[in-house]
Design a protein around this motif. Structure first.
Motif, PDB file in Angstrom:
ATOM      1  N   LYS A  86      76.007 135.301 -31.041  1.00 57.38           N
ATOM      2  CA  LYS A  86      75.622 135.159 -32.453  1.00 57.38           C
ATOM      3  C   LYS A  86      74.112 135.172 -32.674  1.00 57.38           C
ATOM      4  N   SER A  87      73.330 135.311 -31.623  1.00 56.92           N
ATOM      5  CA  SER A  87      71.875 135.466 -31.760  1.00 56.92           C
ATOM      6  C   SER A  87      71.333 136.108 -30.489  1.00 56.92           C
ATOM      7  N   ASN A  88      70.270 136.896 -30.633  1.00 59.50           N
ATOM      8  CA  ASN A  88      69.652 137.510 -29.464  1.00 59.50           C
ATOM      9  C   ASN A  88      68.816 136.483 -28.707  1.00 59.50           C
ATOM     10  N   PRO A  89      68.786 136.567 -27.379  1.00 59.88           N
ATOM     11  CA  PRO A  89      67.922 135.669 -26.614  1.00 59.88           C
ATOM     12  C   PRO A  89      66.451 135.839 -26.984  1.00 59.88           C
ATOM     13  N   VAL A  90      65.705 134.761 -26.836  1.00 57.86           N
ATOM     14  CA  VAL A  90      64.251 134.796 -27.017  1.00 57.86           C
ATOM     15  C   VAL A  90      63.638 135.209 -25.683  1.00 57.86           C
ATOM     16  N   VAL A  91      62.789 136.235 -25.704  1.00 58.27           N
ATOM     17  CA  VAL A  91      62.184 136.750 -24.475  1.00 58.27           C
ATOM     18  C   VAL A  91      60.688 136.454 -24.503  1.00 58.27           C
ATOM     19  N   LEU A  92      60.185 135.811 -23.460  1.00 58.25           N
ATOM     20  CA  LEU A  92      58.772 135.463 -23.391  1.00 58.25           C
ATOM     21  C   LEU A  92      58.342 135.361 -21.935  1.00 58.25           C
ATOM     22  N   ASP A  93      57.044 135.160 -21.719  1.00 56.88           N
ATOM     23  CA  ASP A  93      56.535 134.979 -20.359  1.00 56.88           C
ATOM     24  C   ASP A  93      55.719 133.693 -20.289  1.00 56.88           C
ATOM     25  N   ARG A  94      55.344 133.296 -19.075  1.00 52.29           N
ATOM     26  CA  ARG A  94      54.639 132.023 -18.896  1.00 52.29           C
ATOM     27  C   ARG A  94      53.285 132.021 -19.604  1.00 52.29           C
ATOM     28  N   GLU A  95      52.628 133.168 -19.626  1.00 45.50           N
ATOM     29  CA  GLU A  95      51.328 133.251 -20.293  1.00 45.50           C
ATOM     30  C   GLU A  95      51.476 132.926 -21.781  1.00 45.50           C
ATOM     31  N   ILE A  97      53.823 131.058 -23.140  1.00 44.80           N
ATOM     32  CA  ILE A  97      54.104 129.625 -23.267  1.00 44.80           C
ATOM     33  C   ILE A  97      52.812 128.822 -23.162  1.00 44.80           C
ATOM     34  N   ALA A  98      52.008 129.127 -22.139  1.00 47.63           N
ATOM     35  CA  ALA A  98      50.773 128.378 -21.912  1.00 47.63           C
ATOM     36  C   ALA A  98      49.810 128.490 -23.089  1.00 47.63           C
ATOM     37  N   GLY A  99      49.809 129.643 -23.759  1.00 47.52           N
ATOM     38  CA  GLY A  99      48.874 129.853 -24.858  1.00 47.52           C
ATOM     39  C   GLY A  99      49.396 129.462 -26.220  1.00 47.52           C
ATOM     40  N   SER A 100      50.640 128.980 -26.293  1.00 46.11           N
ATOM     41  CA  SER A 100      51.258 128.733 -27.601  1.00 46.11           C
ATOM     42  C   SER A 100      51.599 127.277 -27.874  1.00 46.11           C
ATOM     43  N   VAL A 103      50.191 125.844 -31.163  1.00 49.84           N
ATOM     44  CA  VAL A 103      50.701 126.292 -32.464  1.00 49.84           C
ATOM     45  C   VAL A 103      52.206 126.064 -32.628  1.00 49.84           C
ATOM     46  N   PHE A 104      52.934 125.891 -31.510  1.00 49.48           N
ATOM     47  CA  PHE A 104      54.372 125.621 -31.581  1.00 49.48           C
ATOM     48  C   PHE A 104      54.740 124.348 -30.809  1.00 49.48           C
ATOM     49  N   PRO A 105      54.035 123.251 -31.024  1.00 45.06           N
ATOM     50  CA  PRO A 105      54.327 122.048 -30.232  1.00 45.06           C
ATOM     51  C   PRO A 105      55.718 121.485 -30.476  1.00 45.06           C
ATOM     52  N   MET A 106      56.177 121.491 -31.726  1.00 43.92           N
ATOM     53  CA  MET A 106      57.508 120.966 -32.019  1.00 43.92           C
ATOM     54  C   MET A 106      58.587 121.791 -31.337  1.00 43.92           C
ATOM     55  N   LEU A 124      59.215 124.556 -18.464  1.00 38.47           N
ATOM     56  CA  LEU A 124      58.607 123.559 -19.347  1.00 38.47           C
ATOM     57  C   LEU A 124      58.467 122.195 -18.676  1.00 38.47           C
ATOM     58  N   GLU A 125      58.792 122.126 -17.391  1.00 37.81           N
ATOM     59  CA  GLU A 125      58.808 120.835 -16.695  1.00 37.81           C
ATOM     60  C   GLU A 125      57.461 120.123 -16.774  1.00 37.81           C
ATOM     61  N   ASN A 126      56.377 120.860 -16.608  1.00 39.54           N
ATOM     62  CA  ASN A 126      55.039 120.255 -16.618  1.00 39.54           C
ATOM     63  C   ASN A 126      54.279 120.553 -17.911  1.00 39.54           C
ATOM     64  N   LEU A 127      55.022 120.835 -18.957  1.00 41.24           N
ATOM     65  CA  LEU A 127      54.409 121.172 -20.240  1.00 41.24           C
ATOM     66  C   LEU A 127      53.646 119.979 -20.810  1.00 41.24           C
ATOM     67  N   GLU A 128      52.442 120.229 -21.296  1.00 44.42           N
ATOM     68  CA  GLU A 128      51.644 119.188 -21.934  1.00 44.42           C
ATOM     69  C   GLU A 128      51.364 119.589 -23.383  1.00 44.42           C
ATOM     70  N   ILE A 129      51.620 118.660 -24.291  1.00 42.45           N
ATOM     71  CA  ILE A 129      51.418 118.893 -25.718  1.00 42.45           C
ATOM     72  C   ILE A 129      50.411 117.881 -26.246  1.00 42.45           C
ATOM     73  N   SER A 130      49.393 118.363 -26.934  1.00 42.37           N
ATOM     74  CA  SER A 130      48.419 117.475 -27.561  1.00 42.37           C
ATOM     75  C   SER A 130      49.074 116.713 -28.708  1.00 42.37           C
ATOM     76  N   ALA A 131      48.841 115.406 -28.754  1.00 39.44           N
ATOM     77  CA  ALA A 131      49.406 114.592 -29.834  1.00 39.44           C
ATOM     78  C   ALA A 131      48.891 115.047 -31.194  1.00 39.44           C
ATOM     79  N   GLU A 132      47.630 115.430 -31.270  1.00 46.49           N
ATOM     80  CA  GLU A 132      47.078 115.869 -32.551  1.00 46.49           C
ATOM     81  C   GLU A 132      47.692 117.196 -32.988  1.00 46.49           C
TER      82      GLU A 132
END
Length: 257
Positions: A86-95, A97-100, A103-106, A124-132
């Motif tokens: 019912k939906s196409n997969p989202v396709v992305l690379d690590r670069e 993810i690291a750069g986004s 803008v997409f913290p939520m 996403l195991e070691n993903l870090e998100i800025s609180a601000e």
């Protein structure tokens, strides 16, 4: 055939669909000279909200490269599986993810905490998100959704599009925002939605009667009269305004993940 990882965490009705997708994706990716690093299930199909036959089956695929030959190779695979997923997969690379994450913290926190990796390592195991960054994203979402609610009010026709279905349709988006406010406050997020809203009330000091009322209506299948639905709309907007004020003045430090 590549075996699904974490199959014990995947619903029995969903696992065969993921296996079929994976079996077709792997050779397609290889034919394009790329490699599938990770594949994960997210959204309602990875939670207790999944409704077989109605819910989308959301998947993201992380590649080691993103090229036009890869997209061409994946296109017939996705077309083959779209009816069941019912939906196409989202396709992305690590670069990407690291750069986004700024803008997409939520979105990335939702993926990190509510997904099941069924192939490869967890990207996403070691993903870090800025609180601000998370605070700004929450405020942007609340203000944007409030604006869209007001605009949608002018499009509602009680005879053809009554208020109650509209309120039910916007509730899930606000529940996502509520989860992320609790993450910002470093509060454990309950899978029980009523408990989650209760925790948000206590931590923010904002009374959320309309939120809780909408949850009960959805759970019990209640029908509202036109006047009652309009009163609920008014209360819902007031609570959103109060949450916007809380987030706007909230002081952040460090990271949210």
């Amino acid at each position: 055939m590549a075996e699904l990882l974490n199959s014990d965490k995947i619903k029995s009705s969903v696992a065969p669909l993921l296996q079929g997708l994976l079996d077709d994706v792997l050779p397609a990716v290889q034919s394009a000279g790329c490699r599938l690093e990770s594949a994960a299930l997210f959204g309602s199909a990875a939670s207790s909200d999944y409704a077989p036959g109605r819910s989308d089956i959301n998947v993201y695929l992380v590649m080691d490269c993103l090229t036009l030959p890869l997209l061409k190779a994946l296109n017939p695979v996705f077309k083959k599986h779209i009816k069941k997923l019912k939906s196409n997969p989202v396709v992305l690379d690590r670069e990407y993810i690291a750069g986004s994450t700024d803008v997409f913290p939520m979105e990335f926190l939702e993926w990190k905490e509510q997904s099941v990796v069924f192939h490869g390592a967890d990207p996403l195991e070691n993903l870090e998100i800025s609180a601000e960054n998370l605070r700004l994203s929450i405020e942007e979402n609340l203000r944007g959704k409030r604006l869209r609610m007001i605009q949608s009010y002018f499009e509602l026709d009680p005879r053809r599009r009554p208020m109650q279905p509209f309120l039910m349709s916007v509730l899930p988006n606000f529940l996502v925002v509520a989860r992320n406010i609790l993450r910002l406050l470093d509060v454990a997020v309950s899978s029980d939605k009523a408990a989650m809203i209760g925790a948000l009330e206590r931590k923010s000091g904002v009374e959320l009667k309309a939120f809780k009322r909408l949850l009960r209506i959805r759970q019990d299948g209640m029908k509202l009269g036109a006047d009652e639905a309009e009163i609920l709309f008014k209360q819902f907007l007031a609570e959103i305004d109060a949450l916007i004020g809380f987030i706007d003045h909230f002081k952040t430090s460090g990271r949210a993940s």
